[in-house]
Write a protein that holds these residues in place. Structure first.
Motif, short mmCIF file in Angstrom:
data_model
loop_
_atom_site.label_atom_id
_atom_site.label_comp_id
_atom_site.label_asym_id
_atom_site.label_seq_id
_atom_site.Cartn_x
_atom_site.Cartn_y
_atom_site.Cartn_z
N UNK A 1 -125.62 104.80 46.93
CA UNK A 1 -125.50 103.94 45.76
C UNK A 1 -125.01 102.56 46.15
N UNK B 1 -134.01 107.37 50.62
CA UNK B 1 -134.72 108.28 49.71
C UNK B 1 -134.56 109.74 50.14
N UNK C 1 -131.19 110.99 49.16
CA UNK C 1 -131.10 111.31 47.73
C UNK C 1 -131.72 112.66 47.40
N UNK D 1 -116.05 110.66 37.65
CA UNK D 1 -115.89 110.93 36.23
C UNK D 1 -117.02 111.82 35.75
N UNK E 1 -120.12 113.05 34.45
CA UNK E 1 -121.36 112.30 34.35
C UNK E 1 -122.52 113.14 33.86
N UNK F 1 -135.06 116.86 36.81
CA UNK F 1 -134.82 115.64 37.58
C UNK F 1 -135.11 115.88 39.06
N UNK F 2 -134.76 117.07 39.54
CA UNK F 2 -134.97 117.36 40.95
C UNK F 2 -136.27 118.13 41.17
N UNK G 1 -125.53 103.49 32.49
CA UNK G 1 -124.74 102.82 33.53
C UNK G 1 -123.26 102.95 33.19
N UNK H 1 -121.76 106.44 33.53
CA UNK H 1 -121.79 106.98 34.89
C UNK H 1 -122.93 107.94 35.15
N UNK H 2 -123.71 108.28 34.10
CA UNK H 2 -124.82 109.19 34.34
C UNK H 2 -125.89 108.53 35.21
N UNK I 1 -125.42 106.99 37.87
CA UNK I 1 -125.11 107.34 39.27
C UNK I 1 -125.82 108.63 39.66
N UNK I 2 -125.74 109.61 38.76
CA UNK I 2 -126.35 110.90 39.07
C UNK I 2 -127.87 110.78 39.07
N UNK I 3 -128.39 109.98 38.12
CA UNK I 3 -129.84 109.82 38.05
C UNK I 3 -130.37 109.16 39.32
N UNK I 4 -129.62 108.17 39.82
CA UNK I 4 -130.08 107.45 41.00
C UNK I 4 -130.08 108.34 42.23
N UNK I 5 -129.05 109.21 42.33
CA UNK I 5 -128.98 110.10 43.49
C UNK I 5 -129.85 111.34 43.21
N UNK I 6 -131.14 111.09 43.11
CA UNK I 6 -132.10 112.16 42.86
C UNK I 6 -133.43 111.69 43.41
N UNK J 1 -136.19 111.36 42.00
CA UNK J 1 -137.05 110.68 41.05
C UNK J 1 -136.84 109.17 41.13
N UNK J 2 -137.93 108.41 41.13
CA UNK J 2 -137.78 106.96 41.09
C UNK J 2 -137.22 106.60 39.72
N UNK K 1 -132.11 100.04 42.18
CA UNK K 1 -131.90 101.48 42.26
C UNK K 1 -130.63 101.80 43.06
N UNK K 2 -129.75 100.80 43.14
CA UNK K 2 -128.41 101.06 43.66
C UNK K 2 -127.41 100.57 42.63
N UNK K 3 -126.15 100.62 42.98
CA UNK K 3 -125.15 100.21 41.99
C UNK K 3 -124.83 98.73 42.06
N UNK K 4 -125.25 98.05 43.11
CA UNK K 4 -124.93 96.62 43.21
C UNK K 4 -126.11 95.86 43.75
#
Lengths: 304, 363
Positions: free
Chosen positions: A54, A74, A77, A86, A88, A105-106, B194, B197-198, B200-205, B207-208, B360-363
């Protein structure tokens, strides 16, 4: 299959002028349950966000399950399961809907990995129609863990999973992690609770963006080779400064309900009590104690 | 594709369970249409007219009866010249028509093409300038009806002779509502992920994230289509807007505009990090300029050059223009092609910028 689950080399991250992570290095072996122990602001969450791709590091490199966190993000991930600090999940969706969404999602079928999550999911299944937002803290964590596991990740990254959860649920949660370890999942878990460190195979103590030391919990404690006493009595606050001034006391700090004193060899506790009694402190109790991880942490933190 | 559908389903559940937002999204268009259609109106309607007749000749009586018979005026009787001021001030009349004592002679002179004093004087209560101008215009046209040789230029108000405000407001409200629902609601729903915080979880998957975002837009698009239908039906059958153009064209321009609004929402979500920021950006950067510069309230032609230039980048301007032409003037689609192409290019640019900016990252 690679032997290392996570390899971190001199990983550095700045937020403006603030150094969140300062050349952090460690390795997590495959199948290991590795703990990151440290207070708030130690950089634990930053490390998790770097490992989950991230954030992009400002220096150093890291691989998760053999995949580079920058070049091959990728792949990372796909392979990690991540539970952020927190809660989520979607509070307006039910337990079952959350789980179904994360399975989609996965791109996995709920049934195909059900064996992995079954021991955990069975505990929250009676509430499957309840909205996730209405679950108790412990149950939320269980659901979040199920969602993070639904795609059978090779590495599980759990950022402070037990923060804000009652003591019983915390203990249950660690039992679940132990079970997952049996199934061969490598885990990196952070926690501010020192007492949870003993549930890990190895731990890294960290503070202000740096790692103070890495070892097994027993190994960490074994590094504490000085005599240690626990001290209690009346007027604890004044007692702390009086003890610090006493002869033979090298260091004294608050430890829960007592004070812990690191002393010089040849320290005489009886004389210590007499000295304090002369200063007007009564009912002083002093006894030798076995050092814990927190004692090591306090000591290392001061020698930084 | 199964994955994509379950994202759409999840998003639909979010909307359905947030009953307040849902109610607002569905009722707002109806309320606004009815509000603008009935309550807020600048049209000539129920104008109270009194007359001053010093010498009631046959011609004057005819003119007065034309006023009496007109459905848009309420006839308030005849006055003495000395009562005019008091009548207007007390609000018993909005307009007073004063006939000249030698009305017949002046009319005859005008008819013969000779110079003469005006035969009629209009005194208007202009405390509301909109009603005053509209009323004066309409009164004039009624009084000069059939007068040969009358010196005033002959004015025909095409498409909307009674200057019904619904004709003007319906396209405007459509321009507003779709931005509100598509852009604001979508941007807020993306930014919410955003903030909580969900994301974060979506990005670490695997799926684009952009697929998740597109899945998010679909329920909002559907919601807006529902609104489009309700607005068009209300406009046609309750406000009796003529819909002189092809309904197909109106719908296709509107669908394009919906996509544009969604792209705008996505763009905002890439800038904002909290729901409040998203709302503020939407309100300050979009809503205000849209109301002010789209031509919905203030005619673009009357603006200073610089504002006219700024109005060119307000999408609503082109949409409202196209819808007005299609609905009220009934022109064929080819005549709104300019507007349509401008909207297409805006959409393409917005989607491009939003996708490029989407992180697709946090920053």
């Amino acid at each position: 299959m690679k032997k290392t689950a996570i390899k971190v080399e001199a990983l550095t991250k700045y937020y403006g002028k603030l150094t969140a992570l300062d050349r952090v290095s460690f390795e997590v072996a495959r199948g290991e349950l590795f703990g990151l122990i440290g207070p708030d602001g130690a950089g634990k969450s930053t490390l998790f966000r770097l490992l989950t791709t991230l954030l992009v590091p400002d220096g150093g490199r890291a691989t998760v399950d053999g995949a580079d966190i920058v070049a091959d993000y990728r792949t990372v991930r796909k392979r990690v399961g991540y539970m952020p600090g927190r809660f989520s999940l979607y509070p307006d969706l039910s337990v079952a809907e959350n789980l179904a969404f994360f399975a989609a999602l996965f791109g996995v079928k709920l049934q195909s990995n059900y064996d992995l999550i079954a021991p955990i999911y069975r505990q929250i299944e009676p509430f499957r129609e309840r909205r996730a937002g209405k679950l108790s803290g412990g149950m939320k964590q269980k659901l979040a863990l199920c969602c993070a596991l639904i795609h059978r990740p090779s590495v599980l990254l759990l950022d402070e999973p037990t923060t804000g959860v009652d003591a019983v649920s915390r203990s249950e949660f660690w039992d679940m992690l132990a079970e997952l370890k049996e199934k061969g999942i490598s885990m990196l878990v952070s926690t501010p609770y020192m007492d949870e460190a003993n549930r890990c195979d190895r731990i890294a103590l960290c503070d202000r963006g740096r790692i103070l030391g890495v070892d097994t919990p027993q190994g960490i404690v074994a590094r504490f080779d000085e005599p240690l006493y626990a001290l209690s009595g009346e007027r604890m606050y004044e007692l702390l400064s009086a003890a610090r001034r006493s002869a033979g006391v090298r260091e004294c700090y608050t430890f829960g309900e007592t004070h812990h004193a690191i002393v010089d060899p040849g320290f005489d506790p009886d004389r210590f009590v007499r000295d304090l009694a002369e200063q007007g402190f009564r009912h002083i109790e002093i006894r030798p104690v076995v050092p814990g991880i927190e004692d090591v942490f306090m000591k290392w933190m001061r020698y930084e | 594709m199964g994955g994509f559908l379950s994202f759409v389903k999840k998003e639909t559940l979010h909307i359905l369970r947030d009953s307040v937002t849902m109610l607002i999204a569905l009722l707002m268009p109806v309320v606004q249409i009815l509000l603008f259609g009935f309550a807020i109106s600048t049209e000539v309607n129920n104008i109270n007219v009194a007359v001053v007749v010093p010498h009631a000749t046959e011609a004057v009586r005819k003119a007065v009866s034309r006023l009496e018979a007109n459905p848009y005026f309420t006839f308030k009787g005849t006055l003495y010249g000395s009562q005019i001021d008091e009548t207007l001030r007390s609000g018993r009349a909005d307009a007073v028509v004063v006939f000249a004592a030698d009305y017949d002679r002046r009319m005859a002179a005008l008819a013969a093409g000779m110079p003469a004093e005006p035969p009629v004087q209009l005194i208007m209560d202009a405390s509301n300038t909109n009603t005053a101008t509209a009323g004066a215009g309409y009164l004039q046209s009624v009084l000069t009806e059939g007068m040969a040789g009358f010196s005033a230029p002959e004015t025909h108000l095409l498409f909307n002779p009674q200057m019904k405000s619904a004709y003007n407001f319906v396209p405007g409200i459509m321009g507003l509502i779709f931005i509100l629902i598509c852009a604001i609601l979508t941007s807020i729903s993306i930014v919410r992920e955003k903030e909580t915080g969900t994301m974060e979880v979506l990005l670490v998957s695997p799926v684009r994230p952009i697929r998740i975002i597109f899945a998010k837009m679909i329920p909002y698009f559907a919601l807006s289509c529902l609104n489009l239908a309700s607005i068009l039906l209300l406009a046609r059958y309750v406000l009796e807007v003529p819909m002189s153009g092809s309904v197909g064209s109106i719908i296709s321009v509107s669908l394009l505009y919906l996509v544009l609004a969604l792209a705008l929402g996505l763009f905002i979500s890439t800038i904002a990090n909290t729901q409040v920021t998203a709302l503020l950006i939407s309100a300050m950067l979009m809503l205000m300029p849209m109301i002010m510069l789209s031509g919905m309230v203030f005619p673009i032609e009357n603006m200073p050059g610089i504002l006219q230039a700024v109005s060119c980048i307000v999408p609503a301007r082109w949409y409202i223009d196209a819808i007005r032409k299609l609905m009220i003037e009934g022109v064929p689609f080819a005549d709104v092609l300019d507007d349509f192409l401008i909207l297409v290019s805006m959409t393409v640019v917005l989607i491009g910028v939003a996708l490029k900016k989407f992180n697709d990252r946090l920053e």
